[in-house]
Write an enzyme that holds these catalytic residues in place. Sequence first.
Site, PDB file in Angstrom:
ATOM      1  N   GLU A 161     -81.601  43.734  48.990  1.00 58.84           N
ATOM      2  CA  GLU A 161     -81.710  45.114  48.512  1.00 58.84           C
ATOM      3  C   GLU A 161     -82.949  45.320  47.631  1.00 58.84           C
ATOM      4  O   GLU A 161     -83.251  44.535  46.751  1.00 58.84           O
ATOM      5  CB  GLU A 161     -80.456  45.530  47.728  1.00 58.84           C
ATOM      6  N   ASP A 207     -68.525  40.925  49.385  1.00 55.95           N
ATOM      7  CA  ASP A 207     -69.765  41.049  48.612  1.00 55.95           C
ATOM      8  C   ASP A 207     -69.552  40.540  47.192  1.00 55.95           C
ATOM      9  O   ASP A 207     -70.190  41.001  46.252  1.00 55.95           O
ATOM     10  CB  ASP A 207     -70.216  42.516  48.601  1.00 55.95           C
ATOM     11  N   ASP A 258     -71.993  40.378  53.150  1.00 49.76           N
ATOM     12  CA  ASP A 258     -73.338  40.611  52.628  1.00 49.76           C
ATOM     13  C   ASP A 258     -73.938  39.279  52.187  1.00 49.76           C
ATOM     14  O   ASP A 258     -73.236  38.294  51.933  1.00 49.76           O
ATOM     15  CB  ASP A 258     -73.279  41.571  51.428  1.00 49.76           C
ATOM     16  N   ASN A 259     -75.279  39.212  52.113  1.00 51.03           N
ATOM     17  CA  ASN A 259     -76.009  38.099  51.494  1.00 51.03           C
ATOM     18  C   ASN A 259     -75.856  36.753  52.166  1.00 51.03           C
ATOM     19  O   ASN A 259     -75.885  35.716  51.490  1.00 51.03           O
ATOM     20  CB  ASN A 259     -75.595  37.943  50.020  1.00 51.03           C
ATOM     21  N   LYS A 289     -70.531  34.326  46.138  1.00 48.75           N
ATOM     22  CA  LYS A 289     -70.775  33.828  47.514  1.00 48.75           C
ATOM     23  C   LYS A 289     -69.952  32.588  47.837  1.00 48.75           C
ATOM     24  O   LYS A 289     -69.630  32.346  48.984  1.00 48.75           O
ATOM     25  CB  LYS A 289     -72.268  33.574  47.727  1.00 48.75           C
TER      26      LYS A 289
HETATM   27  N1  LIG Z   1     -63.178  36.502  43.347  1.00 51.99           N
HETATM   28  C1  LIG Z   1     -63.483  37.724  42.899  1.00 51.99           C
HETATM   29  N2  LIG Z   1     -62.551  38.688  42.858  1.00 51.99           N
HETATM   30  C2  LIG Z   1     -62.874  39.923  42.427  1.00 51.99           C
HETATM   31  N3  LIG Z   1     -64.107  40.289  42.004  1.00 51.99           N
HETATM   32  C3  LIG Z   1     -65.044  39.344  42.023  1.00 51.99           C
HETATM   33  C4  LIG Z   1     -64.806  38.035  42.478  1.00 51.99           C
HETATM   34  N4  LIG Z   1     -65.954  37.319  42.406  1.00 51.99           N
HETATM   35  C5  LIG Z   1     -66.886  38.157  41.904  1.00 51.99           C
HETATM   36  N5  LIG Z   1     -66.340  39.377  41.676  1.00 51.99           N
HETATM   37  C6  LIG Z   1     -67.055  40.559  41.192  1.00 51.99           C
HETATM   38  O1  LIG Z   1     -67.945  40.937  42.232  1.00 51.99           O
HETATM   39  C7  LIG Z   1     -69.262  41.128  41.719  1.00 51.99           C
HETATM   40  C8  LIG Z   1     -70.097  39.946  42.075  1.00 51.99           C
HETATM   41  C9  LIG Z   1     -70.928  39.972  43.093  1.00 51.99           C
HETATM   42  C10 LIG Z   1     -71.740  38.770  43.447  1.00 51.99           C
HETATM   43  N6  LIG Z   1     -72.924  39.194  44.148  1.00 51.99           N
HETATM   44  C11 LIG Z   1     -74.041  38.500  44.012  1.00 51.99           C
HETATM   45  O2  LIG Z   1     -74.090  37.462  43.340  1.00 51.99           O
HETATM   46  C12 LIG Z   1     -75.271  39.023  44.652  1.00 51.99           C
HETATM   47  C13 LIG Z   1     -76.489  38.494  44.236  1.00 51.99           C
HETATM   48  C14 LIG Z   1     -77.667  38.971  44.794  1.00 51.99           C
HETATM   49  N7  LIG Z   1     -78.895  38.409  44.350  1.00 51.99           N
HETATM   50  O3  LIG Z   1     -78.884  37.523  43.446  1.00 51.99           O
HETATM   51  O4  LIG Z   1     -79.964  38.777  44.885  1.00 51.99           O
HETATM   52  C15 LIG Z   1     -77.670  39.984  45.758  1.00 51.99           C
HETATM   53  C16 LIG Z   1     -76.437  40.508  46.175  1.00 51.99           C
HETATM   54  O5  LIG Z   1     -76.373  41.494  47.119  1.00 51.99           O
HETATM   55  C17 LIG Z   1     -75.237  40.031  45.633  1.00 51.99           C
HETATM   56  O6  LIG Z   1     -74.057  40.572  46.107  1.00 51.99           O
HETATM   57  C18 LIG Z   1     -69.079  41.253  40.219  1.00 51.99           C
HETATM   58  O7  LIG Z   1     -68.771  42.588  39.890  1.00 51.99           O
HETATM   59  C19 LIG Z   1     -67.907  40.320  39.966  1.00 51.99           C
HETATM   60  O8  LIG Z   1     -67.200  40.656  38.784  1.00 51.99           O
HETATM   61 MG   LIG Z   2     -74.403  41.683  47.896  1.00 46.61          MG
END
Ligand SMILES: Nc1ncnc2c1ncn2[C@@H]1O[C@H](/C=C/CNC(=O)c2cc([N+](=O)[O-])cc(O)c2O)[C@@H](O)[C@H]1O
Ligand SMILES: [Mg+2]
Length: 214
Positions: free
Chosen positions: A199, A141, A169-170, A144
């Site tokens: 969500e 999650d 997810d997504n 993406k």
């Molecule tokens: N390689 C990595 N290693 C560790 N932590 C990492 C990482 N890449 C991202 N993160 C962390 O994971 C979270 C990002 C989630 C991206 N979800 C999303 O971008 C997202 C967007 C929508 N949306 O735009 O509707 C809906 C959703 O359910 C979503 O999960 C943030 O807390 C970020 O710091």
């Molecule tokens: Mg998500």
Amino acid sequence: TRSTRPQRMLKAVQKNATKGSPESVISAIDYFCKHSEWAMNVGDEKGSILDSVVTEVNPSTVLELGTYCGYSTVRIARLLSPGTKFITLEFNPANVTVARQIIAHAGLQDKVTVVEGSSGDLIPQMKERFGITTFDFIFLDHWKDRYLPDIKLFEECGLLRKGSVLLADNVICPGAPEYLEYVRNSPRYENRYYPAHLEYTKVEDGLEKSVFLG
Ligand SMILES: Nc1ncnc2c1ncn2[C@@H]1O[C@H](/C=C/CNC(=O)c2cc([N+](=O)[O-])cc(O)c2O)[C@@H](O)[C@H]1O
Ligand SMILES: [Mg+2]
């Protein structure tokens, strides 16, 4: 300076949720997202599907990529048997701080280890640093465009066994097209798509479950 959305979410949990009750933490976050500010938690509809898959797998080792504020971390941790090893990865230190407090409010701090860092760096360290052989269940999650490189990393690092379950997810919104194409065209995975909605909205989204065949 103005607070962040995760900080406001944490305040809502501390104000409205009963300490030690995972269900009330989950409800407080869902209420906050429906009535105050939308946030990118997996949410209640997809969260119920997540619950059913975790319950079905009954994993001994779990990995979550992208802790964010810890909503899905709490959903997963509350269902795990004692002695399960659960690791969640998050590279934004501010999110790590919020997530640890939300997980503690739910009373689940002893069930999960929140590790600060990026999946690309940490996945290759799982065996040596955390004594993991393979993961029974993985929830993706995070960003993406990291889903595909990270599933390939799991394969390269020998972290999957016959029957390991990945839940992403997504896969529709925002979408993970390259990941979907990979798992659906690979003879090494058996896949199932769970249709749902983004969500707290009526926008189409869903979860993809992929079982590694070895
Ligand atoms: N390689 C990595 N290693 C560790 N932590 C990492 C990482 N890449 C991202 N993160 C962390 O994971 C979270 C990002 C989630 C991206 N979800 C999303 O971008 C997202 C967007 C929508 N949306 O735009 O509707 C809906 C959703 O359910 C979503 O999960 C943030 O807390 C970020 O710091
Ligand atoms: Mg998500």
